[in-house]
Every structure is written in C-alpha cells, then in structure tokens.
Design a protein around this motif. Sequence first.
Motif: not given
Length: 270
Positions: A171-184, A202-211
């Motif tokens: 779950i963590g690695i998929c969520g991290n990748f998805y939010h890095h993709y959104l940043l790109s 990102f609509d709730l926290v500025i660092c979901p990739h860290y979460l």
Amino acid sequence: MALSMLLGFIFPPPPSLFINTMSVITVTSLAFSGLSEIRGNHLQYSKFWDVNPPKSSSPTNRTIKLSSRAGMLFLYTPAFLAALSSFLLFPNGDVRLLLLNLALTLHFFKRDFEVLLVHRYSGGMVLDSAIVISLSYFSSTISMIYAQHLAQGLPDPPIDLKYPGAVLFLIGICGNFYHHYLLSKLRKNGDKGYKIPKGGLFDLVICPHYLFEILIFVGVSFISQTLYSFSFTIGTIFYLIGRSYATRRWYLSKFEDFPKHVKALIPYVF
C-alpha cells in the motif's frame, strides 16, 4: 510490563554490539534531523537545496552542488545494490528474510526508477547532504538485513506481523509512487517553478508521499520485527514529521492562496 509487551512484537535483541549500537544511533540521529528541519536547518535537496548558503565564498566555505538526478541516484543506488546483493550473501534465508530483502530491493529500485523516468527537476543537491542521506540509507539497509540474518533460527515473536507488514508495504509503495507521479505532472517540459500540488491526498496534506513512505517502513519493520527495523522506522517517522512541517511552512511563505486546511502529513490532524 512495557518490556514484555514490546517483546511480543520483536525478536530478542541480538548479541551484537554493532546492531544494538546502530539501533540507538539511527533513531537518535534521524529524530535530531527531524528537529533540525523544524528549526530551519534543512538537508539541502528538493525545494531546500539552496538554503543556508555559506556566508563566505572562500574555497573552504564553497559547497559542491550536484544535479538533482545525479544526486538522487547517489542517494538510492548504494542501498539498492546492498539490498540486491543480500540475495547472494544470504541465499538460504527463511521467508521473513526473503520478504525483507524483496521489500528493500523493490523500494530502492522504485526510487531509482522514479529518478530516471518520473521526477521533474528544478534545482540541485548539495554534496554534503547527498553523502549524509546516502550513507544513512546504505547503513540502514545493511544493518536491517544483518539484524534479520542474526534472528534466523529464533522462534517467531508471539505476534507475527510479517504478512500484514507485506500488505502495508505494498500500500505504501503504490501510494508513494502515485503521488510522486502527480508531482511530476505539475511541470511541463522546461518548467522549473513550483506549484501547489493537487489531486489524490494532496487536497488534504502537502506531503502525502511522505505519509506513504512512513507506511512503507512501518510495513518493513512489521516484516522484520527486529529492534533495529523498528528503531529505523521510528527515526524515519520523526524525520518526515519535521520535513513535512518545514515543507508546509515553505508553501505558506511562497503562495498566498495556499489552502489553510491542507495539513503537513496527517489529514485533518497535522
């Protein structure tokens, strides 16, 4: 009482001065780094890559700067190679060691993959910070794997968390990748400016990739269930709390329209 509860979740600390010392050093140094981020003393990468410049341009105060791509490859590749080589060094490990090696190898492979094919860059990285971070990832990877190797043959902790840990890791690695993709996707070709991220969490926290990175390492520590893995995860949580707090403060200073309801790391809470 607290000790007996803890021992229900982890293997007994190994008779290794190196691993036990590294457990203390790791959690302490990462927690201190998180506090430093809150105080404004940042590791110089990402949006903070050019903060705290030297006060003098003399040769002794000059900083060496890398491109973001080269710097990030330097961060992750030694740890990736260490995790990959563990399959050769410990070919007869049990399921738990195999899962740990797979998780760490996949995590750092994903990091390198993102560096090469996903991320869009706007600045650079200071060599001093790159060395500190790279050594942290590398030493933590080899310590985690070695601690797991030392636990081979011991009875599993009463509460076995390796399979829930594998689920959390995915779950963590998929969520991290998805939010890095959104940043790109925030930057078009040649665009180096920063924008307020949108979409996903990102609509709730500025660092979901860290979460989600925290979920990755919680999952890793559940797979491993060694004292060292939990020490590294706790230290990482402290560091990412500090880094996310500093990141939100940076966005507030740069964007007047930054939505105040967007938290740093945990939706609705922090």
